[in-house]
Design an enzyme around this catalytic site. Structure first.
Site, PDB file in Angstrom:
ATOM      1  N   CYS A 146      -4.939   5.086   7.184  1.00 32.58           N
ATOM      2  CA  CYS A 146      -5.751   4.044   6.561  1.00 32.58           C
ATOM      3  C   CYS A 146      -5.204   2.674   6.951  1.00 32.58           C
ATOM      4  CB  CYS A 146      -5.754   4.192   5.043  1.00 32.58           C
ATOM      5  SG  CYS A 146      -6.692   5.597   4.436  1.00 32.58           S
ATOM      6  N   ALA A 147      -4.513   2.613   8.087  1.00 34.28           N
ATOM      7  CA  ALA A 147      -3.894   1.361   8.536  1.00 34.28           C
ATOM      8  C   ALA A 147      -4.727   0.735   9.648  1.00 34.28           C
ATOM      9  CB  ALA A 147      -2.461   1.632   8.990  1.00 34.28           C
ATOM     10  N   ILE A 173       0.831  -1.199   0.000  1.00 30.27           N
ATOM     11  CA  ILE A 173       0.000   0.000   0.000  1.00 30.27           C
ATOM     12  C   ILE A 173       0.870   1.255   0.000  1.00 30.27           C
ATOM     13  CG2 ILE A 173      -1.748   1.316   1.273  1.00 30.27           C
ATOM     14  CD1 ILE A 173      -2.723  -1.427   2.393  1.00 30.27           C
ATOM     15  N   HIS A 197     -13.823   2.847   7.970  1.00 32.79           N
ATOM     16  CA  HIS A 197     -12.966   1.701   7.630  1.00 32.79           C
ATOM     17  C   HIS A 197     -13.419   1.082   6.303  1.00 32.79           C
ATOM     18  CE1 HIS A 197     -10.242  -1.574   9.567  1.00 32.79           C
ATOM     19  NE2 HIS A 197      -9.995  -1.436   8.278  1.00 32.79           N
ATOM     20  N   GLU A 225     -14.327   0.247  16.671  1.00 27.79           N
ATOM     21  CA  GLU A 225     -15.148   0.198  15.466  1.00 27.79           C
ATOM     22  C   GLU A 225     -16.269  -0.819  15.654  1.00 27.79           C
ATOM     23  OE1 GLU A 225     -12.540  -0.653  12.212  1.00 27.79           O
ATOM     24  OE2 GLU A 225     -11.419   1.209  12.430  1.00 27.79           O
TER      25      GLU A 225
END
Length: 325
Positions: free
Chosen positions: A229-230, A150, A279, A260
């Site tokens: 974004c990890a 990524i 997410h 989450e």
């Protein structure tokens, strides 16, 4: 026919791929303690959201495979699974482009003040344009922390639109990075201090959890933005709230939080200089289809006694359960 338990329903191509191949039960609950009774009856467990711990793994003698439709396994006790001879199937390299695109989208959105501008324009506040919050990105430096698939994809895209790229990753050599045309720093704080954007792309491990905290925010430019974004637990959220409230940094773009699904009352939700998405970086139609089909194929292969190659614990195949296969 084997029993496969799903924490949550897969994207439709994945559900269709399971039809006629196994008895499928969707719990809509990924907490292994809460669904332990169902887990004990399962041959395979596909975990989208939630966790499965050692207690559950040791209690489920029938369980033969655990599958993550993605690459993160911080919510699976991999050591316990390996000890029980259970392969943990992952879907490597399938979401790199989608996640990198999402990180770039957050970078652009927060740079151009897109969310606030859209909200205020819809209210009739056309003069929001006169706040001059938007900034140019050409020539700015993005410090990419973590240079896996990524991170490499994001670097390529950022470089392509005129940004300078600086890489920090203790597992990558400086020569390898500079050969790609990017800069390299072996020092975390130095990399953070140099960036106009700090983008996180490392897994959640005991070493990385909480690695971005008060000291790191103090090292950032007051005009810099954090992108994550990890995994949520890489960032000390209390320190991030303080950094945003006190304008120690300019803003943040987050696709992940520690808890989450994200709670509406979370302090970060109240801050106008923070963009939060649920997410969803890898949840594009194309990428999700690839991931769920790979997840289903790997799950069924293991249940059929095959040594599926895409597992995070390949040493599991040395377990007595797999001898002679």
């Amino acid at each position: 026919m084997k029993n496969i338990l799903l924490s949550h329903e897969l994207y439709q191509p994945g559900m269709k791929a399971l039809e006629g191949k196994a008895k499928v039960c969707v719990t809509n609950n990924g907490d292994s303690n809460a669904i332990l009774g169902q887990l004990k009856e399962a041959d395979g467990f596909i975990l989208r959201i939630g966790k499965i711990d050692r207690k559950a793994i040791e209690a489920c003698e029938r369980l033969k495979v655990i599958t993550r439709p993605g690459v993160g396994v911080d919510n699976v006790d991999v050591a316990a699974a390996t000890k029980q001879g259970i392969p943990v199937v992952i879907c490597p390299s399938s979401n790199a482009r989608a996640v990198a695109e999402h990180a770039l989208t957050l970078l652009l959105s927060i740079s151009k003040n897109i969310v606030e501008s859209d909200t205020e324009t819809r209210k009739g506040n056309f003069s929001v344009r006169n706040q001059y919050k938007a900034v140019d990105i050409q020539g700015k430096t993005v410090s990419i922390l973590g240079f896996g698939n990524i991170g490499k994809e994001l670097a390529r895209m950022c470089h392509g639109i005129g940004m300078e790229v600086l890489v920090y990753d203790p597992f990558v050599t400086g020569d390898a990075v500079t050969a790609m045309g990017y800069s390299y720093s072996a020092d975390l704080l130095e990399a953070i201090a140099a960036g106009d954007y700090i983008s996180l792309h490392m897994p959640s491990t005991p070493e990385t959890q909480g690695m971005i905290g008060t000291e790191q925010f103090a090292a950032m430019k007051s005009t810099a933005y954090l992108l994550n974004c990890a995994r949520g637990d890489i960032v000390d959220e209390d320190a991030l709230v303080e950094a945003l409230e006190k304008r120690i940094i300019a803003g943040a773009g987050l696709d992940v939080l520690i808890e989450e699904p994200m709670k509406a009352e979370h302090p970060l939700m109240q801050l106008s200089n923070c963009i939060i998405t649920p997410h969803m970086a890898a949840q594009t139609q194309e990428t999700t289809e690839k991931i769920v089909l790979m997840a289903v194929e790997g799950t069924l292969a293991v249940l059929n006694g095959e040594k599926w190659p895409h597992v995070c614990n390949p040493e599991v195949y040395d377990h007595p359960k797999w001898k002679g296969r």
